[in-house]
Design an enzyme around this catalytic site. Structure first.
Site, PDB file in Angstrom:
ATOM      1  N   LYS A  72       0.807  -1.229   0.000  1.00  0.00           N
ATOM      2  CA  LYS A  72       0.000   0.000   0.000  1.00  0.00           C
ATOM      3  C   LYS A  72       0.841   1.281   0.000  1.00  0.00           C
ATOM      4  O   LYS A  72       0.416   2.286  -0.556  1.00  0.00           O
ATOM      5  CB  LYS A  72      -0.964  -0.002   1.186  1.00  0.00           C
ATOM      6  CG  LYS A  72      -2.094  -1.022   1.028  1.00  0.00           C
ATOM      7  CD  LYS A  72      -3.076  -0.871   2.151  1.00  0.00           C
ATOM      8  CE  LYS A  72      -4.159  -1.907   2.098  1.00  0.00           C
ATOM      9  NZ  LYS A  72      -5.220  -1.652   3.075  1.00  0.00           N
ATOM     10  N   ASP A 109     -10.508   3.113   2.172  1.00  0.00           N
ATOM     11  CA  ASP A 109     -10.810   2.497   3.481  1.00  0.00           C
ATOM     12  C   ASP A 109     -11.686   3.399   4.354  1.00  0.00           C
ATOM     13  O   ASP A 109     -12.618   2.933   5.008  1.00  0.00           O
ATOM     14  CB  ASP A 109      -9.515   2.171   4.241  1.00  0.00           C
ATOM     15  CG  ASP A 109      -8.886   0.874   3.758  1.00  0.00           C
ATOM     16  OD1 ASP A 109      -9.589   0.071   3.126  1.00  0.00           O
ATOM     17  OD2 ASP A 109      -7.676   0.679   4.003  1.00  0.00           O
ATOM     18  N   GLY A 135      -6.595   2.036  18.877  1.00  0.00           N
ATOM     19  CA  GLY A 135      -5.647   1.535  17.879  1.00  0.00           C
ATOM     20  C   GLY A 135      -5.079   2.662  17.041  1.00  0.00           C
ATOM     21  O   GLY A 135      -5.747   3.688  16.802  1.00  0.00           O
ATOM     22  N   GLY A 138      -2.285   0.617  10.794  1.00  0.00           N
ATOM     23  CA  GLY A 138      -2.533   1.025   9.413  1.00  0.00           C
ATOM     24  C   GLY A 138      -3.974   1.453   9.180  1.00  0.00           C
ATOM     25  O   GLY A 138      -4.231   2.497   8.567  1.00  0.00           O
ATOM     26  N   ILE A 224     -13.813  -2.901  13.545  1.00  0.00           N
ATOM     27  CA  ILE A 224     -13.455  -3.152  12.147  1.00  0.00           C
ATOM     28  C   ILE A 224     -12.933  -4.574  11.966  1.00  0.00           C
ATOM     29  O   ILE A 224     -12.786  -5.040  10.845  1.00  0.00           O
ATOM     30  CB  ILE A 224     -12.501  -2.082  11.566  1.00  0.00           C
ATOM     31  CG1 ILE A 224     -11.086  -2.242  12.073  1.00  0.00           C
ATOM     32  CG2 ILE A 224     -13.002  -0.668  11.819  1.00  0.00           C
ATOM     33  CD1 ILE A 224     -10.096  -1.534  11.162  1.00  0.00           C
ATOM     34  N   TYR A 226     -13.493  -8.270  11.463  1.00  0.00           N
ATOM     35  CA  TYR A 226     -14.691  -8.948  10.939  1.00  0.00           C
ATOM     36  C   TYR A 226     -14.578 -10.465  10.982  1.00  0.00           C
ATOM     37  O   TYR A 226     -15.446 -11.177  10.470  1.00  0.00           O
ATOM     38  CB  TYR A 226     -15.016  -8.473   9.515  1.00  0.00           C
ATOM     39  CG  TYR A 226     -13.862  -8.640   8.564  1.00  0.00           C
ATOM     40  CD1 TYR A 226     -13.615  -9.854   7.928  1.00  0.00           C
ATOM     41  CD2 TYR A 226     -12.991  -7.584   8.322  1.00  0.00           C
ATOM     42  CE1 TYR A 226     -12.547 -10.010   7.082  1.00  0.00           C
ATOM     43  CE2 TYR A 226     -11.912  -7.725   7.473  1.00  0.00           C
ATOM     44  CZ  TYR A 226     -11.700  -8.940   6.857  1.00  0.00           C
ATOM     45  OH  TYR A 226     -10.626  -9.089   6.030  1.00  0.00           O
ATOM     46  N   GLY A 247     -17.751  -5.212  11.214  1.00  0.00           N
ATOM     47  CA  GLY A 247     -16.699  -4.721  10.316  1.00  0.00           C
ATOM     48  C   GLY A 247     -16.757  -5.230   8.884  1.00  0.00           C
ATOM     49  O   GLY A 247     -16.043  -4.717   8.013  1.00  0.00           O
TER      50      GLY A 247
HETATM   51  N1  LIG Z   1     -13.202  -4.183   8.061  1.00  0.00           N
HETATM   52  C1  LIG Z   1     -12.242  -3.843   7.230  1.00  0.00           C
HETATM   53  O1  LIG Z   1     -12.466  -3.499   6.070  1.00  0.00           O
HETATM   54  C2  LIG Z   1     -10.821  -3.823   7.722  1.00  0.00           C
HETATM   55  C3  LIG Z   1      -9.846  -3.076   7.040  1.00  0.00           C
HETATM   56  C4  LIG Z   1      -8.535  -3.085   7.531  1.00  0.00           C
HETATM   57  C5  LIG Z   1      -8.219  -3.833   8.665  1.00  0.00           C
HETATM   58  N2  LIG Z   1      -9.215  -4.543   9.294  1.00  0.00           N
HETATM   59  C6  LIG Z   1      -8.912  -5.302  10.527  1.00  0.00           C
HETATM   60  O2  LIG Z   1      -8.484  -4.371  11.495  1.00  0.00           O
HETATM   61  C7  LIG Z   1      -7.528  -4.942  12.363  1.00  0.00           C
HETATM   62  C8  LIG Z   1      -6.301  -4.037  12.445  1.00  0.00           C
HETATM   63  O3  LIG Z   1      -5.669  -3.959  11.191  1.00  0.00           O
HETATM   64  P1  LIG Z   1      -4.405  -3.006  10.926  1.00  0.00           P
HETATM   65  O4  LIG Z   1      -3.993  -3.225   9.521  1.00  0.00           O
HETATM   66  O5  LIG Z   1      -4.685  -1.631  11.379  1.00  0.00           O
HETATM   67  O6  LIG Z   1      -3.335  -3.672  11.905  1.00  0.00           O
HETATM   68  P2  LIG Z   1      -1.937  -3.103  12.387  1.00  0.00           P
HETATM   69  O7  LIG Z   1      -1.462  -2.002  11.513  1.00  0.00           O
HETATM   70  O8  LIG Z   1      -1.073  -4.290  12.609  1.00  0.00           O
HETATM   71  O9  LIG Z   1      -2.273  -2.450  13.836  1.00  0.00           O
HETATM   72  C9  LIG Z   1      -2.598  -3.272  14.915  1.00  0.00           C
HETATM   73  C10 LIG Z   1      -3.154  -2.431  16.048  1.00  0.00           C
HETATM   74  O10 LIG Z   1      -3.567  -3.308  17.112  1.00  0.00           O
HETATM   75  C11 LIG Z   1      -2.874  -2.972  18.312  1.00  0.00           C
HETATM   76  N3  LIG Z   1      -2.604  -4.179  19.094  1.00  0.00           N
HETATM   77  C12 LIG Z   1      -2.157  -5.378  18.640  1.00  0.00           C
HETATM   78  N4  LIG Z   1      -2.029  -6.250  19.659  1.00  0.00           N
HETATM   79  C13 LIG Z   1      -2.386  -5.575  20.787  1.00  0.00           C
HETATM   80  C14 LIG Z   1      -2.444  -5.938  22.168  1.00  0.00           C
HETATM   81  N5  LIG Z   1      -2.119  -7.161  22.590  1.00  0.00           N
HETATM   82  N6  LIG Z   1      -2.870  -5.002  23.046  1.00  0.00           N
HETATM   83  C15 LIG Z   1      -3.205  -3.745  22.631  1.00  0.00           C
HETATM   84  N7  LIG Z   1      -3.160  -3.355  21.331  1.00  0.00           N
HETATM   85  C16 LIG Z   1      -2.750  -4.265  20.420  1.00  0.00           C
HETATM   86  C17 LIG Z   1      -1.603  -2.304  17.843  1.00  0.00           C
HETATM   87  O11 LIG Z   1      -1.059  -1.523  18.887  1.00  0.00           O
HETATM   88  P3  LIG Z   1       0.535  -1.188  18.900  1.00  0.00           P
HETATM   89  O12 LIG Z   1       0.714  -0.007  18.005  1.00  0.00           O
HETATM   90  O13 LIG Z   1       0.803  -0.890  20.336  1.00  0.00           O
HETATM   91  O14 LIG Z   1       1.246  -2.413  18.408  1.00  0.00           O
HETATM   92  C18 LIG Z   1      -2.137  -1.469  16.671  1.00  0.00           C
HETATM   93  O15 LIG Z   1      -2.811  -0.320  17.115  1.00  0.00           O
HETATM   94  C19 LIG Z   1      -7.259  -6.337  11.796  1.00  0.00           C
HETATM   95  O16 LIG Z   1      -8.051  -7.255  12.535  1.00  0.00           O
HETATM   96  C20 LIG Z   1      -7.760  -6.264  10.371  1.00  0.00           C
HETATM   97  O17 LIG Z   1      -8.234  -7.514   9.894  1.00  0.00           O
HETATM   98  C21 LIG Z   1     -10.491  -4.547   8.846  1.00  0.00           C
END
Ligand SMILES: NC(=O)c1ccc[n+]([C@@H]2O[C@H](COP(=O)([O-])OP(=O)(O)OC[C@H]3O[C@@H](n4cnc5c(N)ncnc54)[C@H](OP(=O)(O)O)[C@@H]3O)[C@@H](O)[C@H]2O)c1
Length: 280
Positions: A72, A109, A135, A138, A224, A226, A247
């Site tokens: 991305k 998004d 959170g 990304g 978000i 799902y 989500g």
């Molecule tokens: N519905 C949709 O269309 C859609 C689109 C995109 C993503 N998603 C979903 O959204 C979720 C996040 O995606 P992303 O791409 O943003 O992930 P990412 O960039 O890896 O970010 C992960 C986030 O979760 C936090 N986190 C992870 N483990 C944790 C823990 N044990 N305790 C507290 N915070 C924790 C991280 O905090 P730190 O910064 O402290 O590590 C960070 O804020 C995923 O489940 C993905 O499948 C859904």
């Protein structure tokens, strides 16, 4: 399945790996529904070849492509023009090949996030109250920018790693207050919207530890994550009477602008589509 002719429009999703992507099923549904002479294919592109592959879209006559992990940011760099919202988020998830062969980049998004809220809770008015966003990964970037653009007057942002939340807040601008992760339960007081953008609650991850006691009963709660569709957060919120939006709709709505640009029809998110996408 629609038979392709020699004039078929072609789009796809570029990712590495790409095998888990649900986008071919999603776009395939819409192509069949609208009887479009077109195809949407998975494109497994290793990072080292992304730029070459993106440039080849025009040469091969593709209408464009979605871009997923880990490309991305690279897509932002490769696109000849980039929509403001994508630049703000720092990532491109949709590429459209223009007639002159140049690549237009966008990030849908945030659009998908808001469109899902509007469909799932039609009377929700973002400008009426504070939003709490958990959170700063990304996807949080797109969610925060979209909420501010939708008129949220105050946004409280919390992340386990506080520095990431601060970085995000200064990157997007607007009325964002960074609150410490340890104060997440207290941060819910007076909020009109709660959004989880962390991976907590996802299958294989621990649930989100959050006391909902201070969340007003009229607040809307959305996750978000799902997979599963009904996360522990959504279950607990609906049990105490809060409205919830899952989500999956965000994933489906974010795909609509790309489909419209490539195939000329703005598709809809219907219960039938949701059923197809929920199937294993
Ligand atoms: N519905 C949709 O269309 C859609 C689109 C995109 C993503 N998603 C979903 O959204 C979720 C996040 O995606 P992303 O791409 O943003 O992930 P990412 O960039 O890896 O970010 C992960 C986030 O979760 C936090 N986190 C992870 N483990 C944790 C823990 N044990 N305790 C507290 N915070 C924790 C991280 O905090 P730190 O910064 O402290 O590590 C960070 O804020 C995923 O489940 C993905 O499948 C859904």
């Amino acid at each position: 399945m629609t038979m392709l002719t020699g004039k078929a429009r072609i789009a796809g999703v570029m990712g590495w790996p790409v095998g888990h992507s649900r986008s071919p099923r999603l776009h395939g549904f819409w192509l069949a529904q609208h009887r479009i002479d077109g195809a949407y294919v998975p494109l497994a592109v290793p990072p080292a070849r992304f730029e070459q592959a993106a440039r080849a879209l025009a040469a091969l006559g593709f209408a464009g492509a979605n871009v997923t992990l880990p490309h991305k940011q690279a897509a932002l760099a490769v696109a000849d023009t980039v929509e403001l919202r994508a630049r703000r988020i720092g990532a491109v998830n949709t590429l459209v090949v223009r007639e002159d062969g140049t690549l237009a980049g966008d990030n849908t998004d945030g659009y998908g996030f808001i469109a899902n809220l509007r469909q799932g809770a039609p009377d929700f008015a973002p400008e009426r109250g504070a939003a709490v966003v958990l959170g700063a990964g990304g996807s949080a970037r797109a969610v925060v920018a979209a909420l501010l653009d939708a008129g949220v007057p105050e946004l409280r942002l919390l992340n386990r790693t506080r520095a990431r939340a601060e970085e995000l807040a200064s990157a997007v601008g607007g009325n964002v207050t960074v609150v410490d992760w340890t104060e997440r339960s207290e941060s819910l007081a007076g909020a009109a919207l709660l959004v989880n953008t962390t991976t907590l609650g996802m299958s294989g991850q621990p649930p989100l530890a959050l006391d909902l006691g201070l969340l007003p009963p009229g607040a809307l709660v959305t996750d978000i994550v799902y997979a599963p569709l009904r996360t522990d957060l959504l279950e607990r919120a609906s049990r105490r009477g809060n409205r919830t939006v899952d989500g999956l709709g965000m994933l489906l709505h974010q795909a609509r602008p790309g489909f419209a640009a490539w195939f000329g029809v703005m598709p809809e998110v219907t219960p039938e589509l949701r059923r197809v996408m929920e199937a294993p």
